[in-house]
Design a protein around this motif. Structure first.
Motif, PDB file in Angstrom:
ATOM      1  N   GLY A   1      30.535 -49.906 -36.562  1.00 18.37           N
ATOM      2  CA  GLY A   1      31.615 -48.915 -36.920  1.00 18.37           C
ATOM      3  C   GLY A   1      31.708 -47.952 -35.612  1.00 18.37           C
ATOM      4  N   LYS A   2      30.642 -47.622 -35.017  1.00 13.08           N
ATOM      5  CA  LYS A   2      30.623 -46.542 -34.084  1.00 13.08           C
ATOM      6  C   LYS A   2      30.896 -47.241 -32.578  1.00 13.08           C
ATOM      7  CE  LYS A   2      30.279 -42.886 -36.478  1.00 13.08           C
ATOM      8  NZ  LYS A   2      31.673 -42.040 -36.491  1.00 13.08           N
ATOM      9  N   MET A   3      30.632 -48.510 -32.510  1.00 15.86           N
ATOM     10  CA  MET A   3      30.870 -49.219 -31.261  1.00 15.86           C
ATOM     11  C   MET A   3      32.400 -49.204 -30.490  1.00 15.86           C
ATOM     12  SD  MET A   3      28.615 -52.589 -32.150  1.00 15.86           S
ATOM     13  CE  MET A   3      28.586 -53.196 -30.129  1.00 15.86           C
ATOM     14  N   PRO A   4      32.428 -49.013 -29.249  1.00 12.60           N
ATOM     15  CA  PRO A   4      33.694 -48.597 -28.751  1.00 12.60           C
ATOM     16  C   PRO A   4      34.723 -49.981 -28.936  1.00 12.60           C
ATOM     17  CG  PRO A   4      32.198 -47.930 -27.274  1.00 12.60           C
ATOM     18  CD  PRO A   4      31.310 -48.730 -28.420  1.00 12.60           C
ATOM     19  N   ILE A   5      36.070 -49.963 -29.132  1.00 20.18           N
ATOM     20  CA  ILE A   5      36.958 -50.787 -29.386  1.00 20.18           C
ATOM     21  C   ILE A   5      36.964 -51.912 -28.112  1.00 20.18           C
ATOM     22  CG2 ILE A   5      39.437 -51.324 -29.246  1.00 20.18           C
ATOM     23  CD1 ILE A   5      39.983 -48.826 -31.096  1.00 20.18           C
ATOM     24  N   ALA A   6      36.622 -51.196 -26.919  1.00 18.50           N
ATOM     25  CA  ALA A   6      36.669 -51.940 -25.711  1.00 18.50           C
ATOM     26  C   ALA A   6      35.701 -53.154 -25.666  1.00 18.50           C
ATOM     27  CB  ALA A   6      35.907 -51.206 -24.511  1.00 18.50           C
ATOM     28  N   MET A   7      34.690 -53.163 -26.728  1.00 15.63           N
ATOM     29  CA  MET A   7      33.638 -54.224 -26.770  1.00 15.63           C
ATOM     30  C   MET A   7      34.349 -55.615 -27.442  1.00 15.63           C
ATOM     31  SD  MET A   7      31.153 -52.849 -25.372  1.00 15.63           S
ATOM     32  CE  MET A   7      30.441 -51.104 -24.989  1.00 15.63           C
ATOM     33  N   PHE A   8      35.442 -55.320 -28.166  1.00 14.79           N
ATOM     34  CA  PHE A   8      36.073 -56.300 -28.934  1.00 14.79           C
ATOM     35  C   PHE A   8      37.438 -56.566 -28.324  1.00 14.79           C
ATOM     36  CE2 PHE A   8      33.103 -53.839 -31.411  1.00 14.79           C
ATOM     37  CZ  PHE A   8      32.288 -54.859 -32.030  1.00 14.79           C
ATOM     38  N   GLN A   9      37.727 -56.403 -27.330  1.00 16.85           N
ATOM     39  CA  GLN A   9      39.134 -56.469 -26.822  1.00 16.85           C
ATOM     40  C   GLN A   9      38.994 -57.988 -26.280  1.00 16.85           C
ATOM     41  OE1 GLN A   9      41.256 -55.080 -27.712  1.00 16.85           O
ATOM     42  NE2 GLN A   9      41.775 -52.851 -27.104  1.00 16.85           N
ATOM     43  N   GLY A  10      40.156 -58.625 -25.993  1.00 19.15           N
ATOM     44  CA  GLY A  10      40.251 -59.883 -25.351  1.00 19.15           C
ATOM     45  C   GLY A  10      40.078 -61.074 -26.360  1.00 19.15           C
ATOM     46  N   PRO A  11      40.248 -62.486 -26.016  1.00 22.44           N
ATOM     47  CA  PRO A  11      40.205 -63.357 -26.596  1.00 22.44           C
ATOM     48  C   PRO A  11      38.795 -63.793 -27.282  1.00 22.44           C
ATOM     49  CG  PRO A  11      40.636 -63.908 -24.431  1.00 22.44           C
ATOM     50  CD  PRO A  11      40.845 -62.524 -24.703  1.00 22.44           C
TER      51      PRO A  11
ATOM     52  N   ASP B   1      34.776 -61.766 -27.804  1.00 22.24           N
ATOM     53  CA  ASP B   1      34.228 -60.335 -27.686  1.00 22.24           C
ATOM     54  C   ASP B   1      33.456 -59.984 -26.302  1.00 22.24           C
ATOM     55  OD1 ASP B   1      34.834 -60.001 -30.304  1.00 22.24           O
ATOM     56  OD2 ASP B   1      32.942 -60.542 -31.225  1.00 22.24           O
ATOM     57  N   THR B   2      33.704 -58.981 -25.689  1.00 22.87           N
ATOM     58  CA  THR B   2      33.124 -58.452 -24.478  1.00 22.87           C
ATOM     59  C   THR B   2      31.649 -57.884 -24.441  1.00 22.87           C
ATOM     60  OG1 THR B   2      35.556 -58.447 -23.919  1.00 22.87           O
ATOM     61  CG2 THR B   2      33.874 -57.396 -22.247  1.00 22.87           C
ATOM     62  N   SER B   3      31.026 -58.240 -23.431  1.00 21.73           N
ATOM     63  CA  SER B   3      29.719 -57.523 -23.225  1.00 21.73           C
ATOM     64  C   SER B   3      30.000 -56.345 -22.866  1.00 21.73           C
ATOM     65  CB  SER B   3      28.741 -58.499 -22.563  1.00 21.73           C
ATOM     66  OG  SER B   3      28.972 -58.456 -21.206  1.00 21.73           O
ATOM     67  N   PRO B   4      29.175 -55.417 -23.185  1.00 24.64           N
ATOM     68  CA  PRO B   4      29.161 -53.813 -22.587  1.00 24.64           C
ATOM     69  C   PRO B   4      29.022 -53.858 -21.138  1.00 24.64           C
ATOM     70  CG  PRO B   4      27.602 -54.083 -24.437  1.00 24.64           C
ATOM     71  CD  PRO B   4      28.122 -55.439 -24.106  1.00 24.64           C
ATOM     72  N   ALA B   5      28.294 -54.910 -20.358  1.00 25.98           N
ATOM     73  CA  ALA B   5      28.508 -54.706 -19.074  1.00 25.98           C
ATOM     74  C   ALA B   5      29.505 -55.455 -18.259  1.00 25.98           C
ATOM     75  CB  ALA B   5      27.321 -55.891 -18.685  1.00 25.98           C
ATOM     76  N   LYS B   6      30.197 -56.186 -18.927  1.00 23.14           N
ATOM     77  CA  LYS B   6      31.608 -56.623 -18.650  1.00 23.14           C
ATOM     78  C   LYS B   6      32.574 -55.518 -18.860  1.00 23.14           C
ATOM     79  CE  LYS B   6      34.616 -59.657 -16.995  1.00 23.14           C
ATOM     80  NZ  LYS B   6      34.582 -59.866 -15.313  1.00 23.14           N
ATOM     81  N   VAL B   7      32.626 -54.955 -19.822  1.00 19.65           N
ATOM     82  CA  VAL B   7      33.603 -53.673 -20.010  1.00 19.65           C
ATOM     83  C   VAL B   7      33.308 -52.553 -18.917  1.00 19.65           C
ATOM     84  CG1 VAL B   7      34.100 -51.851 -21.771  1.00 19.65           C
ATOM     85  CG2 VAL B   7      33.732 -54.201 -22.728  1.00 19.65           C
ATOM     86  N   PHE B   8      32.192 -52.372 -18.724  1.00 22.40           N
ATOM     87  CA  PHE B   8      31.959 -51.169 -17.830  1.00 22.40           C
ATOM     88  C   PHE B   8      32.303 -51.938 -16.254  1.00 22.40           C
ATOM     89  CE2 PHE B   8      28.316 -49.874 -20.641  1.00 22.40           C
ATOM     90  CZ  PHE B   8      29.063 -49.368 -21.501  1.00 22.40           C
ATOM     91  N   SER B   9      32.186 -53.244 -16.060  1.00 27.83           N
ATOM     92  CA  SER B   9      32.252 -53.733 -14.712  1.00 27.83           C
ATOM     93  C   SER B   9      34.218 -53.624 -14.565  1.00 27.83           C
ATOM     94  CB  SER B   9      32.072 -55.068 -14.680  1.00 27.83           C
ATOM     95  OG  SER B   9      32.388 -55.812 -13.530  1.00 27.83           O
TER      96      SER B   9
END
Length: 250
Positions: free
Chosen positions: A151-161, A163-171
């Motif tokens: 619940g506290k994880m940013p939406i960005a981790m779950f965008q795209g077809p 699930d996106t890793s934190p490292a990829k989101v930050f990149s």
């Protein structure tokens, strides 16, 4: 001062501060600092979608692609210092608004100079949405039950077809801010589709790090921009864009 001198200032600010800005946002997604230059002085609220785009209607909402919930454009803001918000980003928007009022795309085309500015503007919107997705917590994934653990994880981790890793989101975030400091957008023009529209209402949809569509009914024009995909021929851009638009409207 013309818009190009303003953009020189904007690029200088980004280049000089992009590492500080992205590092701070990654360390604290809710950091109260300017998302462009990192200043903590004279902070204002920068609307993710400019208010003039939807005639400042406080009731207009958009659906978040992952949460499946609605929020108003009017209350969707990010922190930006007064200079970046009003003097730089605001100047670009005012210039483009004047061009949208002046050019009737049913009879004429935008100049290459204006097309490059439109690309930059859409890239700014993309960057703001990437920051916004980091700042918003996940409520649920569409069609699934709420899971307290995530619940506290940013939406960005779950965008795209996928699930996106934190490292990829930050990149992606670092890349999105860097893109704004690139002066020439000539090699991106075939990724931009200009559409003459007769619809009466503003419309917007967006796929993070993929594409963005914004329909400015007041000006009779819509823009579809492939954020990273490139095309050898503009006709291929148009075909690909219209397939997505028609699917969205269906």
């Amino acid at each position: 001062m013309n818009v190009h001198l303003k953009l020189v200032q904007l690029r200088k600010k980004i280049r000089g501060n992009k590492k500080k800005v992205t590092s701070a946002i990654i360390a604290n997604h809710s950091a109260e600092m300017c998302i462009i230059c990192g200043s903590q002085e004279q902070l204002t609220r920068e609307h993710v979608i400019p208010q003039w785009v939807y005639n400042r209607c406080a009731k207009r909402t958009f659906e978040t692609t992952t949460n499946g919930i609605y929020q108003t454009y009017n209350k969707t803001t990010l922190p930006a210092c007064k200079d970046c918000n009003s003097n730089l980003l605001g100047y670009l928007e005012r210039h483009l608004k004047h061009e949208f009022e002046r050019v009737d795309v049913s009879h004429e085309e935008f100049s290459q100079d204006t097309l490059e500015l439109i690309v930059l503007w859409l890239e700014i919107l993309e960057y703001k949405f990437q920051v916004l997705d980091l700042r918003r917590s996940l409520n649920k994934v569409n069609g699934a039950d709420y899971i307290p653990f995530i619940g506290k994880m940013p939406i960005a981790m779950f965008q795209g077809p996928v699930d996106t890793s934190p490292a990829k989101v930050f990149s992606n975030l670092r890349s999105a801010l860097h893109v704004l400091s690139v002066k020439s957008k000539v090699d991106r023009l075939n990724s931009l589709c200009i559409i003459h529209t007769k619809n009466k209402n503003f419309h917007f949809f967006h796929s993070t790090n993929n594409f963005i569509f914004i329909e400015l009914a007041e000006f009779g024009v819509a823009f579809f921009y492939f954020y990273k995909q490139t095309f050898e021929d503009y006709s291929l851009t148009t075909k690909s864009a219209m397939e997505i638009v028609q699917d969205h409207y269906a």
